[in-house]
Design an enzyme around this catalytic site. Structure first.
Site, mmCIF file in Angstrom:
data_model
loop_
_atom_site.group_PDB
_atom_site.id
_atom_site.type_symbol
_atom_site.label_atom_id
_atom_site.label_comp_id
_atom_site.label_asym_id
_atom_site.label_seq_id
_atom_site.Cartn_x
_atom_site.Cartn_y
_atom_site.Cartn_z
ATOM 1 C CG HIS A 171 13.365 40.487 -88.951
ATOM 2 N ND1 HIS A 171 14.646 39.952 -88.827
ATOM 3 C CD2 HIS A 171 13.807 41.604 -88.263
ATOM 4 C CE1 HIS A 171 15.399 40.659 -88.261
ATOM 5 N NE2 HIS A 171 15.099 41.786 -87.924
ATOM 6 C CB CYS A 245 15.860 33.809 -92.206
ATOM 7 S SG CYS A 245 17.029 35.191 -92.077
ATOM 8 N NE ARG A 254 19.670 35.702 -95.414
ATOM 9 C CZ ARG A 254 19.980 35.247 -94.295
ATOM 10 N NH1 ARG A 254 19.786 34.038 -93.819
ATOM 11 N NH2 ARG A 254 21.214 35.918 -93.448
#
Length: 267
Positions: A171, A245, A254
């Site tokens: 993340h 991300c 990405r």
């Protein structure tokens, strides 16, 4: 002089409008407070909870393996490879053979070749520049891996130290956000991966700032973007890929950071 007469029905309509406006105002305030709490939960509480969870898992792995052999800023994580073998040497690692198969070496390193169970944390990723030390788990499922603050290993890509591409996801925002600042990595920075069997040191080589979320080329065995083919490699090697991300607080695109294996030291 005529005195206006206010009928009961008029007073009732006015009172109803006042109650409606007051109730609507209370609802808006309530909704605003709820949204604020949700934002706080996502941006603060999930980070705190996931980071604490990840730290505890790293400590558990270290206890399981014995004393830790790498830490941010330490000699190994800073790239002090010493006499550590280089990729392709006959050091007990999985290396390409002339026939297209593989040579297997020492048993201690071969133990790392057993595929971990899905969602199982089995390695520790250390990036000194980011002061990051985080567990690596098999798979990239949100609930079982990424939302715990872990970094996830893409199934089907190679394991640490193997010829090919050891590809990871994490993340960038919320749930521990381990890869929030991977855009700060520079060529020459070290990345270490510690398993029960060995300590692998990779060196950052290049980065792909932005590509499609469906660009599977970035985690291929020889990583190369299918969307932006000028980014990537054309020859087999020992690679590591970090993906997350971008831009921040979105999942539209990405980004990827690539590195190459420099050394391996058995535990």
């Amino acid at each position: 002089m005529r005195v206006p007469v206010v009928q009961h029905s008029t007073r009732r309509r006015r009172a109803l409008r006042r109650r409606t406006l007051w109730t609507g105002g209370e609802l808006l305030v309530t909704v605003g407070v709820v949204l604020l709490l949700l934002v706080v939960h996502q941006l603060w509480w999930t980070n705190r909870q996931a980071q604490h969870n990840a730290e505890r898992k790293v400590q558990a792995l270290e206890r399981e393996w014995g004393s830790p052999s790498a830490s941010p800023g330490g000699a190994d994580s800073a790239g002090g490879g010493g006499s550590s073998p280089s990729p392709g040497s006959s050091d007990g690692r999985d290396t390409p053979s002339p026939t297209g198969g593989r040579r297997q070496g020492g048993g201690a390193v071969n133990a790392a070749r057993a595929l971990p169970d899905l969602s199982q944390a089995y390695a520790v990723l250390t990036i000194p520049r980011l002061s990051l030390r985080v567990p690596v788990a098999e798979g990239v499922g949100k609930q079982d891996v990424l939302n715990k603050g872990y970094v996830g290993h893409y199934k089907g890509t190679q394991q640490p130290g193997q010829a090919g591409n050891f590809a990871l996801a994490g993340h960038r925002n919320t749930h521990g956000e381990p890869f929030r600042y991977i855009n700060r990595l520079r060529r020459g920075d070290t990345i270490t991966v510690e398993t029960k069997a060995a300590l692998y040191t990779y060196v950052v080589d290049t980065a792909l700032p932005q590509t499609s979320a469906r660009d599977g080329g970035v985690i291929a065995r020889v990583p190369r973007s299918t969307v932006r083919p000028s980014y990537g490699y054309s020859e087999p090697g020992y690679y590591i890929t970090l993906t997350t991300c971008t831009p921040e607080y979105t999942s539209k695109y990405r980004m990827a950071v690539w590195g190459k294996l420099r050394s391996m030291r058995p535990r």
